[in-house]
Design a protein around this motif. Structure first.
Motif, PDB file in Angstrom:
ATOM      1  N   MET B   1     -22.663 -25.187  -5.795  1.00  0.00           N
ATOM      2  CA  MET B   1     -21.261 -25.175  -6.271  1.00  0.00           C
ATOM      3  C   MET B   1     -20.958 -23.862  -7.015  1.00  0.00           C
ATOM      4  N   GLU B   2     -21.974 -23.464  -7.816  1.00  0.00           N
ATOM      5  CA  GLU B   2     -21.815 -22.217  -8.597  1.00  0.00           C
ATOM      6  C   GLU B   2     -21.621 -21.017  -7.659  1.00  0.00           C
ATOM      7  N   GLY B   3     -22.411 -21.050  -6.566  1.00  0.00           N
ATOM      8  CA  GLY B   3     -22.310 -19.959  -5.565  1.00  0.00           C
ATOM      9  C   GLY B   3     -20.953 -19.937  -4.919  1.00  0.00           C
ATOM     10  N   LEU B   4     -20.409 -21.127  -4.677  1.00  0.00           N
ATOM     11  CA  LEU B   4     -19.090 -21.210  -4.042  1.00  0.00           C
ATOM     12  C   LEU B   4     -18.020 -20.622  -4.963  1.00  0.00           C
ATOM     13  N   VAL B   5     -18.163 -20.919  -6.268  1.00  0.00           N
ATOM     14  CA  VAL B   5     -17.201 -20.396  -7.261  1.00  0.00           C
ATOM     15  C   VAL B   5     -17.313 -18.878  -7.309  1.00  0.00           C
ATOM     16  N   ARG B   6     -18.566 -18.368  -7.296  1.00  0.00           N
ATOM     17  CA  ARG B   6     -18.771 -16.915  -7.352  1.00  0.00           C
ATOM     18  C   ARG B   6     -18.180 -16.235  -6.110  1.00  0.00           C
ATOM     19  N   PHE B   7     -18.405 -16.900  -4.953  1.00  0.00           N
ATOM     20  CA  PHE B   7     -17.857 -16.361  -3.701  1.00  0.00           C
ATOM     21  C   PHE B   7     -16.330 -16.254  -3.789  1.00  0.00           C
ATOM     22  N   PHE B   8     -15.719 -17.330  -4.360  1.00  0.00           N
ATOM     23  CA  PHE B   8     -14.260 -17.345  -4.493  1.00  0.00           C
ATOM     24  C   PHE B   8     -13.800 -16.251  -5.461  1.00  0.00           C
ATOM     25  N   GLU B   9     -14.590 -16.048  -6.534  1.00  0.00           N
ATOM     26  CA  GLU B   9     -14.228 -15.027  -7.528  1.00  0.00           C
ATOM     27  C   GLU B   9     -14.292 -13.616  -6.950  1.00  0.00           C
ATOM     28  N   HIS B  10     -15.191 -13.439  -5.984  1.00  0.00           N
ATOM     29  CA  HIS B  10     -15.330 -12.116  -5.356  1.00  0.00           C
ATOM     30  C   HIS B  10     -14.290 -11.867  -4.270  1.00  0.00           C
ATOM     31  N   SER B  11     -13.606 -12.920  -3.851  1.00  0.00           N
ATOM     32  CA  SER B  11     -12.691 -12.761  -2.708  1.00  0.00           C
ATOM     33  C   SER B  11     -11.436 -11.985  -3.097  1.00  0.00           C
ATOM     34  N   GLY B  12     -10.780 -11.449  -2.091  1.00  0.00           N
ATOM     35  CA  GLY B  12      -9.587 -10.639  -2.305  1.00  0.00           C
ATOM     36  C   GLY B  12      -8.436 -11.425  -2.901  1.00  0.00           C
ATOM     37  N   PHE B  13      -8.394 -12.746  -2.618  1.00  0.00           N
ATOM     38  CA  PHE B  13      -7.264 -13.558  -3.109  1.00  0.00           C
ATOM     39  C   PHE B  13      -7.226 -13.623  -4.631  1.00  0.00           C
ATOM     40  N   VAL B  14      -8.405 -13.627  -5.238  1.00  0.00           N
ATOM     41  CA  VAL B  14      -8.457 -13.725  -6.709  1.00  0.00           C
ATOM     42  C   VAL B  14      -8.213 -12.349  -7.334  1.00  0.00           C
ATOM     43  N   ASN B  15      -8.742 -11.310  -6.702  1.00  0.00           N
ATOM     44  CA  ASN B  15      -8.694  -9.972  -7.321  1.00  0.00           C
ATOM     45  C   ASN B  15      -7.448  -9.150  -6.972  1.00  0.00           C
ATOM     46  N   ALA B  16      -6.587  -9.676  -6.101  1.00  0.00           N
ATOM     47  CA  ALA B  16      -5.399  -8.911  -5.693  1.00  0.00           C
ATOM     48  C   ALA B  16      -4.433  -8.724  -6.857  1.00  0.00           C
ATOM     49  N   THR B  17      -3.873  -7.508  -6.911  1.00  0.00           N
ATOM     50  CA  THR B  17      -2.836  -7.219  -7.914  1.00  0.00           C
ATOM     51  C   THR B  17      -1.596  -6.758  -7.144  1.00  0.00           C
ATOM     52  N   PRO B  18      -0.422  -6.738  -7.783  1.00  0.00           N
ATOM     53  CA  PRO B  18       0.763  -6.228  -7.076  1.00  0.00           C
ATOM     54  C   PRO B  18       0.536  -4.797  -6.576  1.00  0.00           C
ATOM     55  N   GLY B  19      -0.249  -4.000  -7.334  1.00  0.00           N
ATOM     56  CA  GLY B  19      -0.562  -2.622  -6.934  1.00  0.00           C
ATOM     57  C   GLY B  19      -1.289  -2.576  -5.606  1.00  0.00           C
ATOM     58  N   HIS B  20      -2.283  -3.468  -5.448  1.00  0.00           N
ATOM     59  CA  HIS B  20      -3.027  -3.522  -4.187  1.00  0.00           C
ATOM     60  C   HIS B  20      -2.091  -3.826  -3.026  1.00  0.00           C
ATOM     61  N   LEU B  21      -1.209  -4.811  -3.247  1.00  0.00           N
ATOM     62  CA  LEU B  21      -0.304  -5.232  -2.167  1.00  0.00           C
ATOM     63  C   LEU B  21       0.664  -4.096  -1.811  1.00  0.00           C
ATOM     64  N   LEU B  22       1.114  -3.384  -2.854  1.00  0.00           N
ATOM     65  CA  LEU B  22       2.028  -2.255  -2.618  1.00  0.00           C
ATOM     66  C   LEU B  22       1.340  -1.171  -1.792  1.00  0.00           C
ATOM     67  N   MET B  23       0.087  -0.868  -2.158  1.00  0.00           N
ATOM     68  CA  MET B  23      -0.643   0.169  -1.432  1.00  0.00           C
ATOM     69  C   MET B  23      -0.960  -0.263  -0.002  1.00  0.00           C
ATOM     70  N   ILE B  24      -1.238  -1.553   0.189  1.00  0.00           N
ATOM     71  CA  ILE B  24      -1.465  -2.062   1.551  1.00  0.00           C
ATOM     72  C   ILE B  24      -0.198  -1.852   2.383  1.00  0.00           C
ATOM     73  N   LEU B  25       0.956  -2.086   1.736  1.00  0.00           N
ATOM     74  CA  LEU B  25       2.237  -1.873   2.429  1.00  0.00           C
ATOM     75  C   LEU B  25       2.392  -0.394   2.810  1.00  0.00           C
ATOM     76  N   VAL B  26       2.006   0.498   1.882  1.00  0.00           N
ATOM     77  CA  VAL B  26       2.081   1.947   2.160  1.00  0.00           C
ATOM     78  C   VAL B  26       1.185   2.288   3.359  1.00  0.00           C
ATOM     79  N   GLY B  27      -0.029   1.735   3.362  1.00  0.00           N
ATOM     80  CA  GLY B  27      -0.971   1.972   4.469  1.00  0.00           C
ATOM     81  C   GLY B  27      -0.384   1.510   5.797  1.00  0.00           C
ATOM     82  N   LEU B  28       0.251   0.337   5.769  1.00  0.00           N
ATOM     83  CA  LEU B  28       0.853  -0.198   6.999  1.00  0.00           C
ATOM     84  C   LEU B  28       2.004   0.701   7.463  1.00  0.00           C
ATOM     85  N   ILE B  29       2.780   1.233   6.507  1.00  0.00           N
ATOM     86  CA  ILE B  29       3.884   2.142   6.865  1.00  0.00           C
ATOM     87  C   ILE B  29       3.319   3.401   7.531  1.00  0.00           C
ATOM     88  N   PHE B  30       2.226   3.932   6.983  1.00  0.00           N
ATOM     89  CA  PHE B  30       1.586   5.122   7.568  1.00  0.00           C
ATOM     90  C   PHE B  30       1.184   4.840   9.023  1.00  0.00           C
TER      91      PHE B  30
END
Lengths: 126, 378
Positions: B1-30
């Motif tokens: 269970m602990e490993g599953l929590v750690r896996f979730f903590e490492h995933s992009g969904f938890v660590n995403a910030t508005p900045g990341h999403l904005l830059m992803i949008l910039v990359g897609l525009i490029f």
């Protein structure tokens, strides 16, 4: 307006003489290096063709005509390039024709191999 | 269970910030601009994809060695080529092997347009200082005005390595946007009559002159600005490999396989270096504004100098002032823009061959400018 000033807080007092000096000297040096190149490559062709001029003068031919003949104009170069391009395009047609010929040879595959044919089944049993 | 929590903590969904999403949008525009409109696709596709890689969120302090700024990560090793200034000279080798200097040799006065169009570099340097950037940072930002990506990366790797990401992205973005930035300035500074000026066709250039050019140009510029040697040395070596005709294999490798490999890695790492956590700052925004200004000033500098030259030239030797805009070294995009603008004014006036001369002179000019900045500030 405040946001603009926050992003672009212009302060001209930080610009000193040394900064202006760098910009002026830098731009002048860029000009100087390309100006020297301009000078060298204005003189070199004249120097290179001087020998030709002398040769034509010695031969007694009309210098101007002979010299002009030596310097191919841009239009002539373009005409030669077009002729070469057309020639190469014609070659390409031939190549395309060769590429369209179907390959006749059969490639080997164990699925159509004769030794695995059902007719030979009895032979294997024996 | 602990490993599953750690896996979730490492995933992009938890660590995403508005900045990341904005830059992803910039990359897609490029990527969209590169594929849909073919704006510099060879650069914008790797850079755009690099932005996606660099901004896919992950737990940055978990010791996973994934980020480009994390020592020991694969991306960090590849990024060393940028940080240590290795890739730009290799790109210049390929450019040299691709470049034909004949238009420049046949009409050497057009070299001066390549020098004039470096105006943006030095004025923007002053502008950047007034916005609070330090001396080396201002020089690195100013070089965006040279419209030469590898030169901008090379200089900023030496003077302001922490600004490489925004400087490189600004330089390459504006190079891709040449067809949008330059025409209004060109039209504003020229009359219709000037845009119709027909230039004399260039003379043919002998093989000897073509071989002599890289050797003489290297020695001349190298003696004046030794700081530009890594760039110009490789540029002229590449050109000699091409023009000598005896090293065809080497020239082919330099202009095909090698430059392609370096472009992929360079584009990818530059893109990945725009990690939202370090890239999205007010400083980056200022760099983008200054970069656009530098580009516009350089274009104007080239056009105005061409008009100045015409005052001293005989009517049959006059230059079309539009070709001054090609003095920025965005090869061959700015020359193509000149051709298009020339055709709009007169459908029979083909300026591309003439525009290539200041265009390649601009490459030399911006590298010399970078060398001077290095000598002054390093």
């Amino acid at each position: 307006m405040t946001a603009f000033v926050q992003i672009l807080p212009v302060d001209l007092s930080v610009i000193g003489r040394e900064h202006i000096g760098l910009a002026v000297i830098g731009y002048s040096v860029v000009f100087l290096s390309l100006f020297l190149l301009f000078l060298v490559f204005t003189i070199i062709p004249k120097f290179l063709t001087r020998n030709l001029r002398k040769k034509f003068q010695k031969e007694g031919g009309e210098e101007k005509t002979a010299f002009a003949g030596n310097m191919i104009q841009g239009e002539v170069s373009a005409a030669i390039a077009t002729a070469i391009s057309l020639y190469l395009e014609e070659l390409h047609d031939e190549e395309t024709a060769i590429l369209t010929i179907k390959k006749v040879g059969k490639s080997y595959s164990p699925w159509n191999s004769k030794i695995y044919n059902v007719i030979n089944f009895n032979r294997f049993q024996r | 269970m602990e490993g599953l929590v750690r896996f979730f903590e490492h995933s992009g969904f938890v660590n995403a910030t508005p900045g990341h999403l904005l830059m992803i949008l910039v990359g897609l525009i490029f990527i969209y601009l590169a594929i849909r409109y073919e704006y510099k696709p060879l650069l914008l596709v790797p850079i755009g994809f690099g932005i996606l890689i660099g901004n896919t969120p992950f737990a940055e302090h978990a010791g996973l060695h994934l980020g480009i700024y994390e020592e020991g990560s694969v991306m960090n090793y590849l990024y060393m080529g940028v940080l240590k200034g290795i890739f730009p000279p290799l790109i210049f080798l390929g450019i040299g092997a691709m470049t034909d200097f004949s238009p420049l040799i046949s009409n050497p006065k057009l070299m001066l347009l390549g020098a004039a169009a470096q105006l943006g570099i030095f004025l923007t340097y002053i502008g950047a200082l007034s916005l609070g950037f330090t001396n080396p940072e201002a020089a690195s930002i100013g070089i965006i005005g040279g419209a030469d990506g590898p030169t901008a990366i090379f200089l900023s790797s030496k003077l302001a390595p922490h600004l490489i990401g925004p400087i490189a992205i600004a330089a390459y973005s504006y190079m891709a946007l040449v067809p949008l930035i330059q025409p209004p300035i060109m039209r504003l500074l020229t009359t219709k009559k000037e845009r119709r000026i027909k230039m004399k066709p260039p003379r043919s250039v002998s093989k000897f002159e073509k071989i002599l050019f890289p050797v003489v140009a290297l020695l001349l510029t190298g003696f004046i600005a030794p700081g530009s040697l890594p760039l110009l040395g490789m540029l002229f070596l590449g050109n000699l490999l091409k023009e000598s005709m005896v090293t065809k294999r080497l020239a082919d490798t330099a202009k095909n396989a090698m430059i392609d490999m370096v472009t992929i890695i360079l584009g990818l790492t530059i893109g990945a270096s725009t990690q939202a956590t370090t890239f999205l700052t007010q400083e980056s925004l200022r760099i983008f504004i200054l970069g656009a200004t530098a580009f516009m000033i350089s274009t104007a500098g080239g056009v105005l100098f061409a008009k100045l030259m015409n005052l001293f030239l005989s009517p049959e030797n006059r230059v079309n002032p539009l070709i001054g805009a090609a003095g920025v070294s965005a090869v061959p995009d700015s020359a193509l823009v000149v051709q298009i603008e020339g055709l709009k004014a007169d459908p029979d006036n083909h300026l591309i061959m003439h525009a290539m001369a200041p265009n390649v002179a601009g490459v030399i000019g911006s590298a010399v400018a970078a060398g001077i900045m290095l000598s002054f500030l390093l």
